[in-house]
Design a protein around this motif. Structure first.
Motif, PDB file in Angstrom:
ATOM      1  N   ALA A  12       0.831  -1.206   0.000  1.00  0.00           N
ATOM      2  CA  ALA A  12       0.000   0.000   0.000  1.00  0.00           C
ATOM      3  C   ALA A  12       0.862   1.250   0.000  1.00  0.00           C
ATOM      4  N   GLY A  13       0.195   2.400  -0.042  1.00  0.00           N
ATOM      5  CA  GLY A  13       0.879   3.683  -0.035  1.00  0.00           C
ATOM      6  C   GLY A  13       1.057   4.230   1.372  1.00  0.00           C
ATOM      7  N   SER A  14       2.014   5.125   1.505  1.00  0.00           N
ATOM      8  CA  SER A  14       2.295   5.772   2.784  1.00  0.00           C
ATOM      9  C   SER A  14       1.487   7.058   2.917  1.00  0.00           C
ATOM     10  N   ASP A  15       0.891   7.253   4.085  1.00  0.00           N
ATOM     11  CA  ASP A  15       0.131   8.473   4.410  1.00  0.00           C
ATOM     12  C   ASP A  15       0.973   9.299   5.372  1.00  0.00           C
ATOM     13  N   SER A  16       1.475  10.446   4.915  1.00  0.00           N
ATOM     14  CA  SER A  16       2.335  11.269   5.768  1.00  0.00           C
ATOM     15  C   SER A  16       1.610  11.783   6.999  1.00  0.00           C
ATOM     16  N   GLY A  17       0.275  11.818   6.959  1.00  0.00           N
ATOM     17  CA  GLY A  17      -0.498  12.240   8.121  1.00  0.00           C
ATOM     18  C   GLY A  17      -0.744  11.133   9.127  1.00  0.00           C
ATOM     19  N   GLY A  18      -0.403   9.899   8.788  1.00  0.00           N
ATOM     20  CA  GLY A  18      -0.470   8.788   9.721  1.00  0.00           C
ATOM     21  C   GLY A  18      -1.841   8.195   9.943  1.00  0.00           C
ATOM     22  N   GLY A  19      -2.867   8.670   9.239  1.00  0.00           N
ATOM     23  CA  GLY A  19      -4.216   8.199   9.519  1.00  0.00           C
ATOM     24  C   GLY A  19      -4.677   7.035   8.680  1.00  0.00           C
ATOM     25  N   ALA A  20      -4.083   6.853   7.499  1.00  0.00           N
ATOM     26  CA  ALA A  20      -4.522   5.810   6.574  1.00  0.00           C
ATOM     27  C   ALA A  20      -3.290   5.118   5.999  1.00  0.00           C
ATOM     28  N   GLY A  21      -3.486   4.345   4.926  1.00  0.00           N
ATOM     29  CA  GLY A  21      -2.362   3.715   4.261  1.00  0.00           C
ATOM     30  C   GLY A  21      -1.616   2.744   5.152  1.00  0.00           C
ATOM     31  N   ILE A  22      -0.317   2.609   4.872  1.00  0.00           N
ATOM     32  CA  ILE A  22       0.466   1.629   5.625  1.00  0.00           C
ATOM     33  C   ILE A  22       0.553   1.977   7.103  1.00  0.00           C
ATOM     34  N   GLN A  23       0.443   3.276   7.427  1.00  0.00           N
ATOM     35  CA  GLN A  23       0.493   3.648   8.847  1.00  0.00           C
ATOM     36  C   GLN A  23      -0.719   3.083   9.588  1.00  0.00           C
ATOM     37  N   ALA A  24      -1.911   3.199   8.996  1.00  0.00           N
ATOM     38  CA  ALA A  24      -3.107   2.622   9.613  1.00  0.00           C
ATOM     39  C   ALA A  24      -3.007   1.101   9.657  1.00  0.00           C
ATOM     40  N   ASP A  25      -2.476   0.510   8.582  1.00  0.00           N
ATOM     41  CA  ASP A  25      -2.344  -0.943   8.540  1.00  0.00           C
ATOM     42  C   ASP A  25      -1.425  -1.443   9.653  1.00  0.00           C
ATOM     43  N   GLY A  50      -6.549  16.306   3.084  1.00  0.00           N
ATOM     44  CA  GLY A  50      -6.551  15.541   1.848  1.00  0.00           C
ATOM     45  C   GLY A  50      -5.159  15.312   1.303  1.00  0.00           C
ATOM     46  N   VAL A  51      -5.116  14.761   0.086  1.00  0.00           N
ATOM     47  CA  VAL A  51      -3.852  14.431  -0.585  1.00  0.00           C
ATOM     48  C   VAL A  51      -3.460  15.582  -1.493  1.00  0.00           C
ATOM     49  N   GLN A  52      -2.247  16.107  -1.268  1.00  0.00           N
ATOM     50  CA  GLN A  52      -1.744  17.188  -2.117  1.00  0.00           C
ATOM     51  C   GLN A  52      -0.863  16.681  -3.261  1.00  0.00           C
ATOM     52  N   GLY A  53      -0.410  15.454  -3.155  1.00  0.00           N
ATOM     53  CA  GLY A  53       0.428  14.887  -4.206  1.00  0.00           C
ATOM     54  C   GLY A  53       0.958  13.530  -3.790  1.00  0.00           C
ATOM     55  N   PHE A  54       1.514  12.802  -4.753  1.00  0.00           N
ATOM     56  CA  PHE A  54       2.147  11.526  -4.411  1.00  0.00           C
ATOM     57  C   PHE A  54       3.179  11.160  -5.461  1.00  0.00           C
ATOM     58  N   THR A 119     -14.742  11.811  -1.097  1.00  0.00           N
ATOM     59  CA  THR A 119     -15.898  12.441  -1.747  1.00  0.00           C
ATOM     60  C   THR A 119     -16.475  11.582  -2.860  1.00  0.00           C
ATOM     61  N   GLY A 120     -15.883  10.398  -3.093  1.00  0.00           N
ATOM     62  CA  GLY A 120     -16.389   9.507  -4.127  1.00  0.00           C
ATOM     63  C   GLY A 120     -15.740   9.680  -5.477  1.00  0.00           C
ATOM     64  N   ASP A 121     -14.784  10.609  -5.605  1.00  0.00           N
ATOM     65  CA  ASP A 121     -14.125  10.836  -6.887  1.00  0.00           C
ATOM     66  C   ASP A 121     -13.100   9.738  -7.172  1.00  0.00           C
ATOM     67  N   PRO A 122     -12.924   9.375  -8.460  1.00  0.00           N
ATOM     68  CA  PRO A 122     -11.972   8.316  -8.791  1.00  0.00           C
ATOM     69  C   PRO A 122     -10.538   8.716  -8.434  1.00  0.00           C
ATOM     70  N   LEU A 123      -9.774   7.755  -7.923  1.00  0.00           N
ATOM     71  CA  LEU A 123      -8.360   7.960  -7.626  1.00  0.00           C
ATOM     72  C   LEU A 123      -7.464   7.255  -8.638  1.00  0.00           C
ATOM     73  N   LEU A 124      -8.044   6.385  -9.453  1.00  0.00           N
ATOM     74  CA  LEU A 124      -7.273   5.596 -10.398  1.00  0.00           C
ATOM     75  C   LEU A 124      -7.781   5.794 -11.814  1.00  0.00           C
ATOM     76  N   ARG A 125      -6.873   5.705 -12.778  1.00  0.00           N
ATOM     77  CA  ARG A 125      -7.272   5.702 -14.187  1.00  0.00           C
ATOM     78  C   ARG A 125      -7.974   4.385 -14.506  1.00  0.00           C
TER      79      ARG A 125
END
Length: 272
Positions: A12-25, A50-54, A119-125
């Motif tokens: 998974a991806g890293s969440d710099s805010g620590g709330g989701a991603g590998i930090q939550a896992d 939210g996410v400002q970039g990755f 918000t339900g918006d797509p994150l993937l192509r």
């Protein structure tokens, strides 16, 4: 000497805010008593707003991380989170087969198809969504989409319990052994009812709907708690029931952090 705990791998991806991603896992794995390992797919620039970039990790590096831990330390269960691109998904699928992770092998594999924002918006192509459908779902012991991800992956709009069952059937047609259609985003329902199915059994898992906006990382935490239970040799229905129990208490213990949406919290486990 202390006994070695069961192991669980998050891809998974890293969440710099620590709330989701590998930090939550990882914090969920710890709270559930399993040793957590990681294959990082992306590094996000993220906080409560939210996410400002990755930045994506090269697919060969993602694959190498999986091989490194699987071949040395062993994996009792694995899960995915944010996979970012079709190329990463393809590399993950090939590597899982090499190290014998997935429904046709010895190691349970949970796919949390992170495909939609809060918000339900797509994150993937679309090519990445298709790779999830064609490459990951047939390898999955269990898939755990929310209702926005169900819509993106199958086109089914869940509006009630009947359409939730239809969504489960549509997801099962893509090849996973089990599906868990999460009902948290069905806000017209006074309860949070998740539906677990293998095409024969349809198991409704009701839960309390908490009056809080602080739900960041909820999907990651649920999938991780289920993965931890699978690592400890529970069957899928029991593992999902354990995961549901864990996430309910984590939402009840959620806290504000920053100016936006705070995380669900496994800290309740420390008080037990």
């Amino acid at each position: 000497m202390t006994a070695t705990p069961k192991t669980a791998l998050t891809i998974a991806g890293s969440d710099s805010g620590g709330g989701a991603g590998i930090q939550a896992d990882l914090r969920t794995f710890f709270a559930c008593g399993v040793h957590g390992m990681t294959a990082i797919t992306a590094v996000t620039v993220q906080n409560s707003l939210g996410v400002q970039g990755f930045t994506e990790i090269p697919p060969d590096v993602v694959a190498a991380q999986i091989k490194a831990v699987a071949r040395d330390m062993g994996v009792d269960a694995a899960k995915t989170g944010m996979l970012a691109t079709a190329e990463i998904i393809e590399a993950v699928a090939v590597t899982l087969d090499e190290v014998r992770i997935g429904r046709s092998a010895e190691t349970p594999f949970v796919v949390d198809p992170v495909a939609a924002s809060m918000t339900g918006d797509p994150l993937l192509r679309e090519e990445a969504l298709e790779a999830i459908r064609s490459l990951l779902f047939p390898r999955a012991t269990l898939v755990t989409p929310n209702l926005d991800e169900v819509r993106l992956l199958t086109g089914v709009e869940v509006t009630d319990r009947e359409s939730q069952r239809h969504a489960a059937d549509s997801l099962l047609e893509l090849g996973p052994q089990w599906v868990l259609v999460k009902g948290g985003h069905l806000y017209t329902d006074p309860e949070c009812v998740d539906l677990l199915s293998d095409g024969v059994q349809y198991i409704e898992l009701p839960g309390r709907r908490y009056d809080t906006k602080h739900t960041h990382g909820g999907g990651d935490t649920l999938a991780s708690a289920i993965t931890a239970s699978l690592a400890m040799d529970l069957g899928v229905p029991d593992a999902v029931a354990e995961g549901k129990w864990f996430i309910e208490r984590s939402v009840a213990d959620a806290y504000p952090l920053g100016a936006g949406v705070g995380p669900v919290s496994p800290f309740w486990r420390l008080r037990q």
